[in-house]
Design an enzyme around this catalytic site. Structure first.
Site, PDB file in Angstrom:
ATOM      1  N   GLY A   1      92.966  -5.134   3.359  1.00  0.00           N
ATOM      2  CA  GLY A   1      92.892  -6.536   3.756  1.00  0.00           C
ATOM      3  C   GLY A   1      91.601  -6.802   4.496  1.00  0.00           C
TER       4      GLY A   1
ATOM      5  N   GLN B   1      86.093 -10.976  10.273  1.00  0.00           N
ATOM      6  CA  GLN B   1      85.508  -9.643  10.131  1.00  0.00           C
ATOM      7  C   GLN B   1      84.177  -9.665   9.389  1.00  0.00           C
ATOM      8  OE1 GLN B   1      89.435  -7.908   8.603  1.00  0.00           O
ATOM      9  NE2 GLN B   1      88.552  -6.197   9.751  1.00  0.00           N
TER      10      GLN B   1
ATOM     11  N   CYS C   1      91.872  -0.390  10.946  1.00  0.00           N
ATOM     12  CA  CYS C   1      91.177  -1.661  10.741  1.00  0.00           C
ATOM     13  C   CYS C   1      89.706  -1.387  10.470  1.00  0.00           C
ATOM     14  CB  CYS C   1      91.328  -2.520  12.000  1.00  0.00           C
ATOM     15  SG  CYS C   1      90.515  -4.118  11.872  1.00  0.00           S
ATOM     16  N   LEU C   2      89.145  -2.098   9.487  1.00  0.00           N
ATOM     17  CA  LEU C   2      87.730  -1.899   9.152  1.00  0.00           C
ATOM     18  C   LEU C   2      86.819  -2.243  10.326  1.00  0.00           C
ATOM     19  CD1 LEU C   2      87.756  -3.411   5.550  1.00  0.00           C
ATOM     20  CD2 LEU C   2      87.689  -0.987   6.178  1.00  0.00           C
TER      21      LEU C   2
ATOM     22  N   HIS D   1      98.861  -8.130  10.236  1.00  0.00           N
ATOM     23  CA  HIS D   1      97.619  -7.540  10.763  1.00  0.00           C
ATOM     24  C   HIS D   1      96.445  -8.492  10.514  1.00  0.00           C
ATOM     25  CE1 HIS D   1      94.729  -4.064  11.376  1.00  0.00           C
ATOM     26  NE2 HIS D   1      93.973  -4.979  10.804  1.00  0.00           N
ATOM     27  N   GLU D   2      96.330  -8.981   9.271  1.00  0.00           N
ATOM     28  CA  GLU D   2      95.181  -9.835   8.926  1.00  0.00           C
ATOM     29  C   GLU D   2      95.247 -11.173   9.646  1.00  0.00           C
ATOM     30  OE1 GLU D   2      92.730  -8.494   7.580  1.00  0.00           O
ATOM     31  OE2 GLU D   2      93.831  -6.700   6.991  1.00  0.00           O
TER      32      GLU D   2
ATOM     33  N   HIS E   1      93.935 -11.340  13.078  1.00  0.00           N
ATOM     34  CA  HIS E   1      92.479 -11.519  13.206  1.00  0.00           C
ATOM     35  C   HIS E   1      92.132 -12.994  13.363  1.00  0.00           C
ATOM     36  CE1 HIS E   1      90.890  -7.494  12.673  1.00  0.00           C
ATOM     37  NE2 HIS E   1      91.587  -7.296  11.569  1.00  0.00           N
TER      38      HIS E   1
HETATM   39 NI    NI Z   1      91.919  -5.411  10.690  1.00  0.00          NI
END
Ligand code: NI
Length: 185
Positions: free
Chosen positions: A45, A50, A99-100, A141-142, A145
Site C-alpha cells: 500500500g 508518503q 511501512c515504506l 494502515h494506509e 497516513h
Molecule cells: Ni505505511
C-alpha cells in the site's frame, strides 16, 4: 514515474490530508505513478503523503498475497477520498506491520477486523462497503497516513521504548533500503 518515498520526519507525514475535487489535475497520472512507486518498493500500500502530497489518495495491491489468499488474485485498487465511517470493534487482531516510510521497523499492531469505508474509485464511482480480512488491515494502515499517523503510534509504550533508537536513527536520516527516498531534513 517512480517517485521518492518520504521518510518519517518529513512533516507531510504528520499532516491531515485533504479530500480532493473530482477535477484534481493529472489525477490519473498521479495514481499511475503511485502504483509504479509501490510496485518498485515491494509495498502492499502507498498513501499520497508518503510521496509528499497531503491529499486523500491511496493505492493498494494484494496480488502478492494470492498464494495464501486466492481472493486477492489480481487485486490492485486506488482509493480517492476514503473515509472510515464505522468500526466494528467487537473483534480485534494483532498482526505485524511495516511501512515504506519507516524502513527496517516491523512491529505488532492491534486493529479492529472490520471497518465500513466510503471512497471513490479511479472512475470516480462512489462506494460504501464493510471490509474485512487482510484488506481491512492494509486500509487501516494506509488511511492512518491520511490522518498524519504512522503504525508505530499504535504500539505499546513498552514496544515504542524498545525501538526508540531505531526511530531516532530514521529521524536523523540513517536509512537503508533499496528504493528512492526523501530523507527528513
Ligand atoms: Ni505505511
Amino acid at each position: 514515474m517512480i517517485l521518492p518515498i518520504y521518510i518519517l520526519g518529513q512533516p507531510v507525514l504528520r499532516q491531515q490530508a485533504q479530500d480532493i475535487p473530482a477535477d484534481y489535475p493529472d489525477l490519473k497520472q498521479l495514481i499511475a505513478d503511485m502504483f509504479e512507486t509501490m510496485y518498485r518498493s515491494n509495498g502492499v500500500g502507498l498513501a499520497a503523503p508518503q510521496i509528499g502530497k497531503p491529499i486523500r489518495v491511496v493505492v493498494i495491491t494484494l496480488d502478492c498475497l494470492a498464494e495464501d489468499f486466492p481472493e486477492y488474485k489480481g487485486f490492485n485498487a486506488a482509493y480517492i477520498n476514503p473515509h472510515i465511517v464505522e468500526v466494528d470493534d467487537t473483534e480485534t487482531e494483532v498482526l505485524e506491520e511495516g511501512c515504506l516510510s519507516l524502513p527496517g521497523i516491523h512491529e505488532p499492531v492491534r486493529r479492529p477486523k472490520r471497518i465500513r469505508v466510503q471512497w471513490l474509485d479511479e472512475d470516480l464511482q462512489s462506494h460504501d462497503e464493510w471490509v474485512d480480512g487482510y484488506l481491512a488491515r492494509v486500509m487501516q494502515h494506509e488511511f492512518d497516513h491520511l490522518e498524519g499517523k504512522v503504525f508505530t503510534d499504535r504500539i505499546s509504550p513498552l514496544r515504542r521504548q524498545l525501538i526508540k533508537r531505531k526511530l531516532q536513527a530514521l529521524l536523523h536520516g540513517q536509512v537503508s533500503c533499496d528504493y528512492k527516498v526523501k530523507l527528513p531534513r
